[in-house]
Write a protein that holds these residues in place. Structure first.
Motif, PDB file in Angstrom:
ATOM      1  N   LEU A   1      -3.906  -6.653  -0.864  1.00 41.62           N
ATOM      2  CA  LEU A   1      -4.203  -5.950   0.281  1.00 41.62           C
ATOM      3  C   LEU A   1      -3.609  -6.940   1.563  1.00 41.62           C
ATOM      4  O   LEU A   1      -3.732  -7.952   1.497  1.00 41.62           O
ATOM      5  CB  LEU A   1      -5.531  -5.633   0.820  1.00 41.62           C
ATOM      6  N   SER A   2      -3.079  -6.062   2.461  1.00 45.97           N
ATOM      7  CA  SER A   2      -2.703  -6.866   3.563  1.00 45.97           C
ATOM      8  C   SER A   2      -3.022  -6.116   4.925  1.00 45.97           C
ATOM      9  O   SER A   2      -3.228  -4.809   5.122  1.00 45.97           O
ATOM     10  CB  SER A   2      -1.072  -6.696   3.840  1.00 45.97           C
ATOM     11  N   CYS A   3      -3.321  -6.836   5.835  1.00 46.29           N
ATOM     12  CA  CYS A   3      -3.890  -6.412   7.152  1.00 46.29           C
ATOM     13  C   CYS A   3      -3.011  -7.298   8.417  1.00 46.29           C
ATOM     14  O   CYS A   3      -3.201  -8.265   8.429  1.00 46.29           O
ATOM     15  CB  CYS A   3      -5.406  -6.631   7.455  1.00 46.29           C
ATOM     16  N   THR A   4      -2.326  -6.259   8.906  1.00 47.16           N
ATOM     17  CA  THR A   4      -1.543  -6.772  10.270  1.00 47.16           C
ATOM     18  C   THR A   4      -2.264  -6.411  11.432  1.00 47.16           C
ATOM     19  O   THR A   4      -2.615  -5.291  11.739  1.00 47.16           O
ATOM     20  CB  THR A   4      -0.168  -6.131  10.365  1.00 47.16           C
ATOM     21  N   THR A   5      -2.520  -7.418  12.247  1.00 48.59           N
ATOM     22  CA  THR A   5      -3.072  -7.287  13.679  1.00 48.59           C
ATOM     23  C   THR A   5      -2.127  -7.134  14.555  1.00 48.59           C
ATOM     24  O   THR A   5      -1.223  -8.237  14.709  1.00 48.59           O
ATOM     25  CB  THR A   5      -4.206  -8.597  13.795  1.00 48.59           C
ATOM     26  N   VAL A   6      -2.111  -6.084  15.385  1.00 50.21           N
ATOM     27  CA  VAL A   6      -1.161  -6.025  16.392  1.00 50.21           C
ATOM     28  C   VAL A   6      -1.812  -6.147  17.801  1.00 50.21           C
ATOM     29  O   VAL A   6      -2.982  -5.455  18.041  1.00 50.21           O
ATOM     30  CB  VAL A   6      -0.440  -4.696  16.353  1.00 50.21           C
ATOM     31  N   GLY A   7      -1.344  -6.811  18.919  1.00 51.88           N
ATOM     32  CA  GLY A   7      -2.110  -6.882  19.949  1.00 51.88           C
ATOM     33  C   GLY A   7      -3.004  -7.904  20.517  1.00 51.88           C
ATOM     34  O   GLY A   7      -3.575  -7.894  21.520  1.00 51.88           O
ATOM     35  N   ALA A   8      -3.539  -8.744  19.357  1.00 49.42           N
ATOM     36  CA  ALA A   8      -4.411  -9.863  19.548  1.00 49.42           C
ATOM     37  C   ALA A   8      -4.195 -10.815  18.365  1.00 49.42           C
ATOM     38  O   ALA A   8      -3.763 -10.322  17.511  1.00 49.42           O
ATOM     39  CB  ALA A   8      -5.879  -9.077  19.648  1.00 49.42           C
ATOM     40  N   PHE A   9      -4.948 -11.764  18.588  1.00 48.63           N
ATOM     41  CA  PHE A   9      -5.112 -12.993  17.452  1.00 48.63           C
ATOM     42  C   PHE A   9      -6.612 -13.086  17.317  1.00 48.63           C
ATOM     43  O   PHE A   9      -7.347 -13.460  18.514  1.00 48.63           O
ATOM     44  CB  PHE A   9      -4.587 -14.069  17.812  1.00 48.63           C
ATOM     45  N   PHE A  10      -7.326 -13.062  16.342  1.00 44.76           N
ATOM     46  CA  PHE A  10      -8.696 -13.302  15.927  1.00 44.76           C
ATOM     47  C   PHE A  10      -8.822 -14.632  15.162  1.00 44.76           C
ATOM     48  O   PHE A  10      -8.096 -14.725  14.365  1.00 44.76           O
ATOM     49  CB  PHE A  10      -9.374 -12.105  15.398  1.00 44.76           C
ATOM     50  N   VAL A  11      -9.636 -15.434  15.534  1.00 47.22           N
ATOM     51  CA  VAL A  11     -10.127 -16.662  14.841  1.00 47.22           C
ATOM     52  C   VAL A  11     -10.342 -16.350  13.669  1.00 47.22           C
ATOM     53  O   VAL A  11     -10.103 -16.922  12.565  1.00 47.22           O
ATOM     54  CB  VAL A  11     -11.287 -17.435  15.792  1.00 47.22           C
TER      55      VAL A  11
ATOM     56  N   LYS B   1       2.644 -14.676  11.383  1.00 48.19           N
ATOM     57  CA  LYS B   1       2.833 -12.959  11.193  1.00 48.19           C
ATOM     58  C   LYS B   1       1.450 -12.330  11.704  1.00 48.19           C
ATOM     59  O   LYS B   1       1.572 -11.113  11.872  1.00 48.19           O
ATOM     60  CB  LYS B   1       3.504 -12.750   9.888  1.00 48.19           C
ATOM     61  N   ASN B   2       0.462 -12.928  11.730  1.00 48.43           N
ATOM     62  CA  ASN B   2      -0.686 -12.497  12.137  1.00 48.43           C
ATOM     63  C   ASN B   2      -1.289 -11.340  11.108  1.00 48.43           C
ATOM     64  O   ASN B   2      -1.637 -10.204  11.421  1.00 48.43           O
ATOM     65  CB  ASN B   2      -0.631 -11.641  13.514  1.00 48.43           C
ATOM     66  N   ILE B   3      -1.024 -11.768   9.850  1.00 56.83           N
ATOM     67  CA  ILE B   3      -1.245 -11.050   8.733  1.00 56.83           C
ATOM     68  C   ILE B   3      -2.629 -11.687   7.903  1.00 56.83           C
ATOM     69  O   ILE B   3      -2.579 -12.972   7.572  1.00 56.83           O
ATOM     70  CB  ILE B   3      -0.243 -10.719   7.738  1.00 56.83           C
ATOM     71  N   VAL B   4      -3.582 -11.123   7.362  1.00 59.16           N
ATOM     72  CA  VAL B   4      -4.499 -11.465   6.363  1.00 59.16           C
ATOM     73  C   VAL B   4      -4.357 -10.740   5.268  1.00 59.16           C
ATOM     74  O   VAL B   4      -4.161  -9.603   5.118  1.00 59.16           O
ATOM     75  CB  VAL B   4      -5.901 -11.414   6.983  1.00 59.16           C
ATOM     76  N   TYR B   5      -4.453 -11.474   4.017  1.00 56.91           N
ATOM     77  CA  TYR B   5      -4.236 -10.746   2.695  1.00 56.91           C
ATOM     78  C   TYR B   5      -5.495 -11.014   2.008  1.00 56.91           C
ATOM     79  O   TYR B   5      -6.472 -11.704   1.971  1.00 56.91           O
ATOM     80  CB  TYR B   5      -3.088 -11.490   2.030  1.00 56.91           C
ATOM     81  N   LEU B   6      -5.700 -10.196   1.042  1.00 57.80           N
ATOM     82  CA  LEU B   6      -6.758 -10.204  -0.042  1.00 57.80           C
ATOM     83  C   LEU B   6      -6.023  -9.885  -1.293  1.00 57.80           C
ATOM     84  O   LEU B   6      -5.855  -9.006  -1.852  1.00 57.80           O
ATOM     85  CB  LEU B   6      -7.879  -9.178   0.157  1.00 57.80           C
ATOM     86  N   GLN B   7      -6.002 -11.233  -2.148  1.00 53.32           N
ATOM     87  CA  GLN B   7      -5.607 -11.134  -3.511  1.00 53.32           C
ATOM     88  C   GLN B   7      -6.408 -10.810  -4.570  1.00 53.32           C
ATOM     89  O   GLN B   7      -7.598 -11.523  -4.350  1.00 53.32           O
ATOM     90  CB  GLN B   7      -4.988 -12.488  -3.896  1.00 53.32           C
ATOM     91  N   MET B   8      -6.466  -9.715  -5.238  1.00 54.49           N
ATOM     92  CA  MET B   8      -7.635  -9.300  -5.845  1.00 54.49           C
ATOM     93  C   MET B   8      -7.193  -9.276  -7.340  1.00 54.49           C
ATOM     94  O   MET B   8      -6.075  -8.876  -7.788  1.00 54.49           O
ATOM     95  CB  MET B   8      -8.205  -7.715  -5.637  1.00 54.49           C
ATOM     96  N   ASN B   9      -7.598 -10.329  -8.176  1.00 54.04           N
ATOM     97  CA  ASN B   9      -7.403 -10.534  -9.638  1.00 54.04           C
ATOM     98  C   ASN B   9      -8.627 -10.254 -10.400  1.00 54.04           C
ATOM     99  O   ASN B   9      -9.718 -10.040 -10.084  1.00 54.04           O
ATOM    100  CB  ASN B   9      -7.019 -11.879  -9.941  1.00 54.04           C
ATOM    101  N   ASN B  10      -8.355  -9.746 -11.802  1.00 53.15           N
ATOM    102  CA  ASN B  10      -9.269  -9.544 -12.726  1.00 53.15           C
ATOM    103  C   ASN B  10     -10.323  -8.280 -12.140  1.00 53.15           C
ATOM    104  O   ASN B  10     -11.254  -8.446 -12.328  1.00 53.15           O
ATOM    105  CB  ASN B  10     -10.054 -10.511 -13.228  1.00 53.15           C
ATOM    106  N   LEU B  11      -9.513  -7.492 -11.760  1.00 52.36           N
ATOM    107  CA  LEU B  11     -10.189  -6.182 -11.175  1.00 52.36           C
ATOM    108  C   LEU B  11     -11.172  -5.447 -12.208  1.00 52.36           C
ATOM    109  O   LEU B  11     -10.625  -5.419 -13.399  1.00 52.36           O
ATOM    110  CB  LEU B  11      -9.378  -5.194 -10.433  1.00 52.36           C
ATOM    111  N   LYS B  12     -12.372  -4.942 -11.509  1.00 55.53           N
ATOM    112  CA  LYS B  12     -13.266  -4.370 -12.477  1.00 55.53           C
ATOM    113  C   LYS B  12     -13.493  -2.931 -12.024  1.00 55.53           C
ATOM    114  O   LYS B  12     -13.404  -2.763 -11.030  1.00 55.53           O
ATOM    115  CB  LYS B  12     -14.855  -5.259 -12.657  1.00 55.53           C
ATOM    116  N   PRO B  13     -13.833  -1.923 -12.659  1.00 56.85           N
ATOM    117  CA  PRO B  13     -14.377  -0.564 -12.251  1.00 56.85           C
ATOM    118  C   PRO B  13     -15.331  -0.697 -11.041  1.00 56.85           C
ATOM    119  O   PRO B  13     -15.012   0.043 -10.088  1.00 56.85           O
ATOM    120  CB  PRO B  13     -15.111  -0.062 -13.441  1.00 56.85           C
ATOM    121  N   GLU B  14     -16.151  -1.698 -10.987  1.00 56.93           N
ATOM    122  CA  GLU B  14     -17.222  -1.796  -9.791  1.00 56.93           C
ATOM    123  C   GLU B  14     -16.631  -2.114  -8.540  1.00 56.93           C
ATOM    124  O   GLU B  14     -17.247  -2.377  -7.656  1.00 56.93           O
ATOM    125  CB  GLU B  14     -18.291  -2.499 -10.231  1.00 56.93           C
ATOM    126  N   ASP B  15     -15.253  -2.892  -8.723  1.00 51.55           N
ATOM    127  CA  ASP B  15     -14.317  -2.990  -7.358  1.00 51.55           C
ATOM    128  C   ASP B  15     -13.906  -1.731  -6.836  1.00 51.55           C
ATOM    129  O   ASP B  15     -13.436  -1.946  -5.745  1.00 51.55           O
ATOM    130  CB  ASP B  15     -13.526  -3.931  -7.645  1.00 51.55           C
TER     131      ASP B  15
END
Length: 123
Positions: free
Chosen positions: A19-29, A72-86
């Motif tokens: 997953l990717s999330c791009t922030t536009v218009g600000a930077f958050f710590v 680039k002001n992007i945060v990622y979530l790499q998800m491996n070994n996914l399970k149905p409960e995810d």
């Protein structure tokens, strides 16, 4: 300020998604990822600081990795070994308080959210 997510979809159990999330218009710590199912509250599963200090919920630790591209002001979530409960809707979130990284902020206090992206893991 906008948080724009992408990368959800349908995957078989054991598979991976990013997953990717791009922030536009600000930077958050502090940036992070929540997820929500139909029956559960929105829960924080991964958070990171601008210096790449990270924290994870027990349910995803060792399988998911949060990272940031500061330039680039992007945060990622790499998800491996996914399970149905995810299976859930995943939301990107941002905050300026350290309590966020400690998983110590109530959901009601989070102001900045992405639009949500659906992840479905089939068995």
């Amino acid at each position: 300020v906008q948080l724009v997510e992408s990368g959800g979809g349908l995957v078989q159990a054991g598979g991976s998604l990013r997953l990717s999330c791009t922030t536009v218009g600000a930077f958050f710590v502090f940036m992070g990822w929540y997820r929500q199912t139909h029956s559960n509250q929105r829960e924080l599963i991964a958070a990171t600081s601008q210096h790449n200090i990270t924290n994870y919920a027990a349910s995803v630790k060792g399988r998911f990795t949060i990272s940031r591209d500061i330039d680039k002001n992007i945060v990622y979530l790499q998800m491996n070994n996914l399970k149905p409960e995810d299976t859930a809707v995943y939301y990107c979130a941002a905050d300026t308080r350290e309590y966020f990284l400690r998983f110590a902020l109530p959901v009601s206090e989070i102001v900045y959210w992405g639009q949500g992206t659906q992840v479905i893991v089939s068995s």
